[in-house]
Design a protein around this motif. Structure first.
Motif, PDB file in Angstrom:
ATOM      1  N   LEU A  96       0.817  -1.209   0.000  1.00 58.21           N
ATOM      2  CA  LEU A  96       0.000   0.000   0.000  1.00 58.21           C
ATOM      3  C   LEU A  96       0.856   1.267   0.000  1.00 58.21           C
ATOM      4  O   LEU A  96       0.475   2.292  -0.564  1.00 58.21           O
ATOM      5  CB  LEU A  96      -0.941   0.007   1.211  1.00 58.21           C
ATOM      6  N   GLY A  97       2.025   1.165   0.627  1.00 59.27           N
ATOM      7  CA  GLY A  97       2.920   2.319   0.619  1.00 59.27           C
ATOM      8  C   GLY A  97       3.419   2.632  -0.775  1.00 59.27           C
ATOM      9  O   GLY A  97       3.474   3.794  -1.185  1.00 59.27           O
ATOM     10  N   ASN A  98       3.789   1.609  -1.509  1.00 58.06           N
ATOM     11  CA  ASN A  98       4.250   1.814  -2.882  1.00 58.06           C
ATOM     12  C   ASN A  98       3.110   2.216  -3.809  1.00 58.06           C
ATOM     13  O   ASN A  98       3.307   2.974  -4.758  1.00 58.06           O
ATOM     14  CB  ASN A  98       4.917   0.541  -3.409  1.00 58.06           C
ATOM     15  N   LEU A  99       1.916   1.719  -3.522  1.00 57.24           N
ATOM     16  CA  LEU A  99       0.778   1.973  -4.403  1.00 57.24           C
ATOM     17  C   LEU A  99       0.148   3.339  -4.169  1.00 57.24           C
ATOM     18  O   LEU A  99      -0.145   4.064  -5.128  1.00 57.24           O
ATOM     19  CB  LEU A  99      -0.281   0.885  -4.203  1.00 57.24           C
ATOM     20  N   ALA A 100      -0.047   3.721  -2.918  1.00 58.50           N
ATOM     21  CA  ALA A 100      -0.837   4.924  -2.633  1.00 58.50           C
ATOM     22  C   ALA A 100      -0.275   5.774  -1.517  1.00 58.50           C
ATOM     23  O   ALA A 100      -0.985   6.628  -0.981  1.00 58.50           O
ATOM     24  CB  ALA A 100      -2.273   4.512  -2.289  1.00 58.50           C
ATOM     25  N   GLY A 101       0.982   5.596  -1.137  1.00 57.28           N
ATOM     26  CA  GLY A 101       1.575   6.446  -0.111  1.00 57.28           C
ATOM     27  C   GLY A 101       1.090   6.153   1.295  1.00 57.28           C
ATOM     28  O   GLY A 101       1.208   7.007   2.186  1.00 57.28           O
ATOM     29  N   VAL A 102       0.548   4.951   1.545  1.00 61.88           N
ATOM     30  CA  VAL A 102       0.114   4.584   2.889  1.00 61.88           C
ATOM     31  C   VAL A 102       1.351   4.376   3.764  1.00 61.88           C
ATOM     32  O   VAL A 102       2.276   3.651   3.395  1.00 61.88           O
ATOM     33  CB  VAL A 102      -0.753   3.300   2.861  1.00 61.88           C
ATOM     34  N   GLU A 103       1.367   5.043   4.918  1.00 58.60           N
ATOM     35  CA  GLU A 103       2.514   4.930   5.816  1.00 58.60           C
ATOM     36  C   GLU A 103       2.131   4.413   7.201  1.00 58.60           C
ATOM     37  O   GLU A 103       3.010   4.160   8.027  1.00 58.60           O
ATOM     38  CB  GLU A 103       3.205   6.284   5.965  1.00 58.60           C
ATOM     39  N   VAL A 104       0.847   4.295   7.443  1.00 64.08           N
ATOM     40  CA  VAL A 104       0.386   3.876   8.771  1.00 64.08           C
ATOM     41  C   VAL A 104      -0.526   2.663   8.646  1.00 64.08           C
ATOM     42  O   VAL A 104      -1.501   2.684   7.882  1.00 64.08           O
ATOM     43  CB  VAL A 104      -0.368   5.019   9.488  1.00 64.08           C
ATOM     44  N   LEU A 105      -0.183   1.609   9.391  1.00 64.90           N
ATOM     45  CA  LEU A 105      -1.073   0.466   9.598  1.00 64.90           C
ATOM     46  C   LEU A 105      -0.931   0.116  11.074  1.00 64.90           C
ATOM     47  O   LEU A 105       0.103  -0.405  11.508  1.00 64.90           O
ATOM     48  CB  LEU A 105      -0.683  -0.709   8.704  1.00 64.90           C
ATOM     49  N   HIS A 106      -1.951   0.439  11.831  1.00 59.98           N
ATOM     50  CA  HIS A 106      -1.850   0.437  13.296  1.00 59.98           C
ATOM     51  C   HIS A 106      -3.033  -0.323  13.877  1.00 59.98           C
ATOM     52  O   HIS A 106      -4.189  -0.028  13.555  1.00 59.98           O
ATOM     53  CB  HIS A 106      -1.834   1.879  13.797  1.00 59.98           C
ATOM     54  N   PHE A 107      -2.743  -1.288  14.744  1.00 62.61           N
ATOM     55  CA  PHE A 107      -3.780  -2.070  15.412  1.00 62.61           C
ATOM     56  C   PHE A 107      -3.866  -1.635  16.878  1.00 62.61           C
ATOM     57  O   PHE A 107      -2.837  -1.373  17.529  1.00 62.61           O
ATOM     58  CB  PHE A 107      -3.448  -3.569  15.338  1.00 62.61           C
ATOM     59  N   HIS A 108      -5.116  -1.573  17.376  1.00 62.67           N
ATOM     60  CA  HIS A 108      -5.355  -1.153  18.759  1.00 62.67           C
ATOM     61  C   HIS A 108      -6.234  -2.192  19.443  1.00 62.67           C
ATOM     62  O   HIS A 108      -7.096  -2.807  18.805  1.00 62.67           O
ATOM     63  CB  HIS A 108      -6.045   0.214  18.830  1.00 62.67           C
ATOM     64  N   THR A 109      -6.034  -2.365  20.719  1.00 61.64           N
ATOM     65  CA  THR A 109      -6.834  -3.322  21.483  1.00 61.64           C
ATOM     66  C   THR A 109      -8.211  -2.736  21.778  1.00 61.64           C
ATOM     67  O   THR A 109      -8.467  -1.549  21.559  1.00 61.64           O
ATOM     68  CB  THR A 109      -6.136  -3.675  22.796  1.00 61.64           C
ATOM     69  N   ALA A 110      -9.092  -3.570  22.311  1.00 68.35           N
ATOM     70  CA  ALA A 110     -10.453  -3.130  22.625  1.00 68.35           C
ATOM     71  C   ALA A 110     -10.465  -2.093  23.743  1.00 68.35           C
ATOM     72  O   ALA A 110     -11.434  -1.318  23.856  1.00 68.35           O
ATOM     73  CB  ALA A 110     -11.314  -4.336  23.009  1.00 68.35           C
ATOM     74  N   ASP A 111      -9.424  -2.055  24.578  1.00 67.48           N
ATOM     75  CA  ASP A 111      -9.352  -1.029  25.627  1.00 67.48           C
ATOM     76  C   ASP A 111      -8.550   0.189  25.155  1.00 67.48           C
ATOM     77  O   ASP A 111      -8.068   0.978  25.965  1.00 67.48           O
ATOM     78  CB  ASP A 111      -8.773  -1.606  26.914  1.00 67.48           C
ATOM     79  N   MET A 112      -8.388   0.310  23.829  1.00 69.73           N
ATOM     80  CA  MET A 112      -7.811   1.485  23.176  1.00 69.73           C
ATOM     81  C   MET A 112      -6.356   1.727  23.529  1.00 69.73           C
ATOM     82  O   MET A 112      -5.916   2.848  23.751  1.00 69.73           O
ATOM     83  CB  MET A 112      -8.657   2.742  23.483  1.00 69.73           C
ATOM     84  N   LYS A 113      -5.605   0.635  23.571  1.00 70.34           N
ATOM     85  CA  LYS A 113      -4.159   0.740  23.721  1.00 70.34           C
ATOM     86  C   LYS A 113      -3.490   0.275  22.437  1.00 70.34           C
ATOM     87  O   LYS A 113      -4.019  -0.563  21.717  1.00 70.34           O
ATOM     88  CB  LYS A 113      -3.689  -0.094  24.896  1.00 70.34           C
ATOM     89  N   SER A 114      -2.339   0.873  22.142  1.00 70.82           N
ATOM     90  CA  SER A 114      -1.618   0.505  20.925  1.00 70.82           C
ATOM     91  C   SER A 114      -1.168  -0.953  21.016  1.00 70.82           C
ATOM     92  O   SER A 114      -0.491  -1.348  21.972  1.00 70.82           O
ATOM     93  CB  SER A 114      -0.408   1.422  20.746  1.00 70.82           C
ATOM     94  N   PHE A 115      -1.543  -1.757  20.020  1.00 69.76           N
ATOM     95  CA  PHE A 115      -1.165  -3.169  20.001  1.00 69.76           C
ATOM     96  C   PHE A 115      -0.012  -3.426  19.035  1.00 69.76           C
ATOM     97  O   PHE A 115       0.947  -4.124  19.378  1.00 69.76           O
ATOM     98  CB  PHE A 115      -2.371  -4.027  19.620  1.00 69.76           C
TER      99      PHE A 115
END
Length: 372
Positions: A96-115
């Motif tokens: 996605l970065g090469n295709l459309a400049g996507v730089e962020v892929l971020h997963f978060h837990t159900a209690d809203m903490k960075s996973f």
């Protein structure tokens, strides 16, 4: 000053003034049309960036929904298997970065903490609920959100989607696009320069407190030096309405348009600035001014010469010849017309008649004088 020059100058000056006033009125209309054309051109230019941002937001939303609906992703999130999720997601982010400049892929837990930050997998565990309202909103109602959001790292164009396992929320995922790449893409398409400025006071820290900074902070720009100069010169400011200014830099006339920059919730967080070279359009107006001046001068010279020639040919020279005839006593003996003007012919005939009536008395007086 002789009569012919005085009258010619007056007539020529009147015509030149009339031409100048007419040209000035036309120039005012041209200036208004030029201003409208400049505004439309910069509006269209700004629309290119806005369209690119909207398309990127849609792409981010599509990708976030695709990832969130993947059963394997939900299973790995529920199991807390960060390593397997990283192995699965790394190639997607690179593509996605090469295709459309996507730089962020971020997963978060159900209690809203960075996973898992796929681009920075060792950085996790932060409580995002304090400074990421988009994640809070999605966690609350499980509805997709997309748009701009101001975070600790600055501004990003993101989409956040809920990851569910049946009816259970197991986390959220976000996809973000590099804004710098979007401004460069818009510049390549239009030739204009773009910048995004943030209201420094709108930022937040990781503990959720508001930023103590003030003023405008440059987030992304296609020409850093140019926009720094414009900011320092006061041409860039926060405004809820669009504004357009013109500034002279390096012999060029630049149009500077500012538009409010809104986050996903509609809150104003900065301004989008577009600059475009308007030198060519301004040159057209300058050329029209030169044309008006030239037409006025030529009109003055033409009218002056024409009126002068007509006055001399039709009136002054016939009057000079008639005066000479009167001085020589030959006015009554010259039947030819001295001018083509009917008024002058009537004057010439009246002079002959008057001279003829006085002729006998003059002759008697002349004979009497001779006898003495």
């Amino acid at each position: 000053m002789p009569f012919d020059k005085s009258l010619s100058l007056a007539a020529a000056a009147l015509i030149a003034l009339t031409l100048a006033i007419g040209g000035w009125a036309m120039q005012l209309d041209e200036r208004a049309l030029l201003s409208d054309a400049q505004t439309r051109e910069i509006d269209v230019t700004a629309l290119v960036l806005a369209t690119a941002m909207e398309q990127s937001a849609t792409l981010s939303a599509t990708q976030a929904e695709t990832v969130a609906r993947d059963p394997e992703v939900a299973s790995l999130m529920r199991a807390g298997d960060r390593a397997s999720l990283l192995a699965k997601s790394r190639s997607r982010l690179e593509f996605l970065g090469n295709l459309a400049g996507v730089e962020v892929l971020h997963f978060h837990t159900a209690d809203m903490k960075s996973f898992l930050r796929v681009w920075d997998p060792d950085n996790f565990g932060q409580d995002l609920s304090r400074f990421r309202p988009m994640i809070v909103a999605v966690n609350h109602d499980r509805r997709l959100r997309k748009g701009l959001e101001l975070g600790v790292r600055g501004l990003s164009l993101r989409a956040v989607s809920a990851i569910t396992d049946g009816e259970q929320l197991v986390g959220t995922v976000e996809v973000g696009v590099d804004l710098k790449s979007l401004t460069e893409l818009a510049k390549a398409a239009t030739g204009a320069d773009f910048a995004l400025f943030l209201d420094a006071s709108a930022g937040v820290s990781e503990d959720g407190t508001a930023s103590a900074e003030t003023g405008l902070k440059m987030e992304a720009a296609t020409d850093t030096g140019l926009f720094q100069r414009l900011r320092d010169g006061g041409q860039i400011r926060l405004s809820r309405d669009s504004y357009l200014e013109k500034v002279e830099i390096g012999g060029q006339t630049l149009g500077v348009m500012g538009r409010p920059l809104l986050d996903f919730s509609g809150r104003m967080i900065g301004t989008i600035v577009v600059t475009r070279d308007l030198t060519e359009l301004e040159g057209h107006l300058a050329r029209s001014l030169v044309t008006i001046a030239a037409v006025s001068v030529v009109g003055f010279l033409v009218v002056f010469s024409t009126v002068m020639a007509m006055l001399r040919g039709l009136l002054l020279r016939p009057l000079q010849r008639l005066t000479a005839q009167l001085r020589d006593g030959k006015a009554a003996d010259q039947p030819e017309s001295l001018s083509s003007l009917p008024e002058f012919r009537e004057l010439q005939q009246a002079v002959r008649d008057a001279v003829g009536e006085r002729q006998p008395a003059s002759a008697v007086s002349f004979r009497a004088e001779n006898r003495r």
